[in-house]
Design an enzyme around this catalytic site. Structure first.
Site, short mmCIF file in Angstrom:
data_model
loop_
_atom_site.label_atom_id
_atom_site.label_comp_id
_atom_site.label_asym_id
_atom_site.label_seq_id
_atom_site.Cartn_x
_atom_site.Cartn_y
_atom_site.Cartn_z
N ALA A 75 4.23 -0.03 9.86
CA ALA A 75 4.79 -0.59 11.09
C ALA A 75 4.81 -2.10 10.95
CB ALA A 75 3.92 -0.18 12.28
N GLY B 170 2.82 3.42 8.42
CA GLY B 170 4.00 4.15 8.91
C GLY B 170 4.95 4.52 7.78
N GLU C 71 3.64 7.62 6.48
CA GLU C 71 3.89 8.66 7.51
C GLU C 71 5.35 9.10 7.50
OE1 GLU C 71 2.02 6.20 10.54
OE2 GLU C 71 0.50 7.74 10.86
N GLU D 250 -4.30 1.35 7.99
CA GLU D 250 -4.47 0.93 9.39
C GLU D 250 -5.90 0.52 9.72
OE1 GLU D 250 -2.85 3.60 8.33
OE2 GLU D 250 -1.00 3.93 9.47
N1 DAK Z 1 4.52 -5.88 8.87
C1 DAK Z 1 5.12 -7.08 8.91
N2 DAK Z 1 5.35 -7.83 7.81
C2 DAK Z 1 4.93 -7.34 6.63
C3 DAK Z 1 4.29 -6.09 6.52
C4 DAK Z 1 4.10 -5.33 7.70
N3 DAK Z 1 3.54 -4.11 7.71
N4 DAK Z 1 3.98 -5.89 5.22
C5 DAK Z 1 4.42 -6.95 4.56
N5 DAK Z 1 5.00 -7.84 5.38
C6 DAK Z 1 5.62 -9.14 5.07
C7 DAK Z 1 4.54 -10.16 4.73
O1 DAK Z 1 4.00 -10.73 5.89
C8 DAK Z 1 5.36 -11.14 3.90
O2 DAK Z 1 6.11 -11.93 4.77
P1 DAK Z 1 6.23 -13.54 4.56
O3 DAK Z 1 4.84 -14.05 4.56
O4 DAK Z 1 6.92 -13.66 3.21
O5 DAK Z 1 7.07 -14.00 5.69
C9 DAK Z 1 6.34 -10.25 3.15
O6 DAK Z 1 6.37 -9.01 3.88
C10 DAK Z 1 5.88 -9.93 1.73
O7 DAK Z 1 4.56 -9.41 1.80
P2 DAK Z 1 3.35 -10.00 0.95
O8 DAK Z 1 3.58 -11.43 0.62
O9 DAK Z 1 2.11 -9.63 1.66
O10 DAK Z 1 3.52 -9.15 -0.40
P3 DAK Z 1 2.36 -8.76 -1.41
O11 DAK Z 1 3.07 -8.16 -2.57
O12 DAK Z 1 1.43 -9.89 -1.67
O13 DAK Z 1 1.50 -7.64 -0.67
C11 DAK Z 1 1.25 -5.59 0.62
C12 DAK Z 1 2.12 -6.40 -0.37
C13 DAK Z 1 2.02 -4.34 0.99
C14 DAK Z 1 -0.06 -5.17 -0.08
C15 DAK Z 1 0.91 -6.48 1.86
O14 DAK Z 1 2.15 -7.01 2.34
C16 DAK Z 1 0.29 -5.69 2.98
O15 DAK Z 1 -0.92 -5.40 2.93
N6 DAK Z 1 1.08 -5.37 4.02
C17 DAK Z 1 0.57 -4.69 5.22
C18 DAK Z 1 0.39 -3.22 4.96
C19 DAK Z 1 -0.19 -2.52 6.18
O16 DAK Z 1 -1.30 -2.85 6.65
N7 DAK Z 1 0.54 -1.52 6.69
C20 DAK Z 1 0.07 -0.74 7.83
C21 DAK Z 1 0.60 -1.34 9.12
S1 DAK Z 1 0.02 -0.49 10.54
C22 DAK Z 1 2.90 4.10 15.98
C23 DAK Z 1 2.95 4.89 14.86
C24 DAK Z 1 2.62 4.37 13.63
C25 DAK Z 1 2.21 3.06 13.50
C26 DAK Z 1 2.14 2.26 14.64
C27 DAK Z 1 2.48 2.78 15.87
N8 DAK Z 1 3.19 4.63 17.26
C28 DAK Z 1 3.64 6.06 17.30
C29 DAK Z 1 3.29 3.84 18.37
C30 DAK Z 1 1.86 2.56 12.19
C31 DAK Z 1 1.04 1.51 11.99
C32 DAK Z 1 1.03 0.85 10.68
O17 DAK Z 1 1.76 1.21 9.76
#
Ligand code: DAK
Length: 257
Positions: free
Chosen positions: A65, A108, A111, A131
């Site tokens: 997400a 997500g 998922e 998450e």
């Molecule tokens: N959201 C927003 N931006 C993201 C992102 C994300 N999930 N993942 C990456 N980016 C952005 C980074 O901020 C960066 O942006 P800039 O700084 O260049 O502006 C760009 O993408 C490149 O990312 P990185 O520079 O971080 O790239 P790396 O290769 O160094 O690292 C990484 C890649 C995938 C390991 C890292 O980006 C990372 O840890 N990303 C977050 C992964 C994460 O935590 N995902 C889970 C999110 S929570 C719902 C149902 C489901 C959900 C929510 C609600 N409902 C039914 C209501 C789900 C929740 C989730 O998925």
């Protein structure tokens, strides 16, 4: 308005959808989820679309997400979150859905992979539910579908530690169906999709439904459903055509009736 989803014209019964927010590793914001749900609704209604393939890019299928969007939501915002309905529509898609995955499939993104029926992954793909690192937990199937697919110990490890697994581990665990070289994942997914698109539509639909029943019903009810579905197909013209084509040593021409 620029779209976050690239939709290829339907070819050979297959609709290819490409998540396209490369600047955010295809993070699934509300807009992208809405587009995806709408596109699947349209595929559901379109008789020419037999199978849908979803993919991302080489670096990311989807990194979850959109965390920046999540930061703007308070508790009331989450209770009224439109994304819940989008996820339900995506999860209820009744035609075959294939995911072609490269790079990150996190949160997500993982998922979404689990909403697919068949998952072809490049050898560089990584799957995880991180998450927990954000102080939350999966909310779109990342506990329920994951546990059913990979079993309790690995699901617990992934969800509670936030550690991702690679494609080999995902294959062994039953999260994905096949691994390819990264550059071949989409082509292989399209190949499988075209093969399915050539089968009898009613048989494909009922077979998918019966297989999904196995995930959420007891064996006796599942077997009963299978028997009913099997009997129903015995009355179709496509069944007659399939058997006749075999006997006449020619490819079957299925009509969907
Ligand atoms: N959201 C927003 N931006 C993201 C992102 C994300 N999930 N993942 C990456 N980016 C952005 C980074 O901020 C960066 O942006 P800039 O700084 O260049 O502006 C760009 O993408 C490149 O990312 P990185 O520079 O971080 O790239 P790396 O290769 O160094 O690292 C990484 C890649 C995938 C390991 C890292 O980006 C990372 O840890 N990303 C977050 C992964 C994460 O935590 N995902 C889970 C999110 S929570 C719902 C149902 C489901 C959900 C929510 C609600 N409902 C039914 C209501 C789900 C929740 C989730 O998925």
């Amino acid at each position: 308005m620029p779209s976050n989803l690239v939709v290829q014209p339907v070819a050979d019964g297959v609709r290819l959808l490409t998540l396209h927010r490369p600047q955010a590793l295809n993070a699934l914001n509300t807009e992208l989820l809405a587009e995806l749900a709408a596109e699947l609704d349209s595929a559901e209604r379109d008789e020419h679309t037999r199978v849908v393939v979803i993919t991302g890019n080489r670096k990311a299928f989807a990194a979850g997400a959109d965390i920046n969007e999540m930061a703007e939501r308070d508790l009331v915002g989450i209770l009224n979150d439109p994304r819940v309905a989008h996820w339900q529509r995506i999860g209820n898609f009744s035609k075959p859905l294939i995911a072609a995955v490269n790079g990150f499939a996190l949160g997500g993104g993982c998922e979404l992979v689990m909403c697919a029926d068949i998952v072809i992954a490049g050898s560089d793909a990584r799957f995880g539910q991180p998450e927990i690192n954000l102080g939350i937990m999966p909310g779109a199937g990342g506990t329920q579908r994951l546990l059913r697919l990979v079993g309790k110990p690995l699901a617990m490890q992934m969800v509670l530690s936030g550690e991702a697994i690679d494609a080999q581990r995902a294959l062994r665990a039953g999260l994905i169906s096949e691994i390819t070289q990264p550059e071949l994942a989409v082509e292989r997914a399209l190949q499988v999709a075209r093969a399915i698109a050539g089968k009898a539509p009613l048989a494909v639909r009922l077979a998918k439904e019966a297989l999904l029943k196995a995930q959420d019903t007891d064996l006796a009810s599942g077997l009963r459903f299978e028997r009913h579905a099997f009997t129903l197909l015995a009355g179709t013209q496509d069944r007659d055509e399939g058997i006749r084509a075999f006997q006449e040593k020619r490819p079957a021409q299925f009509q969907g009736s």
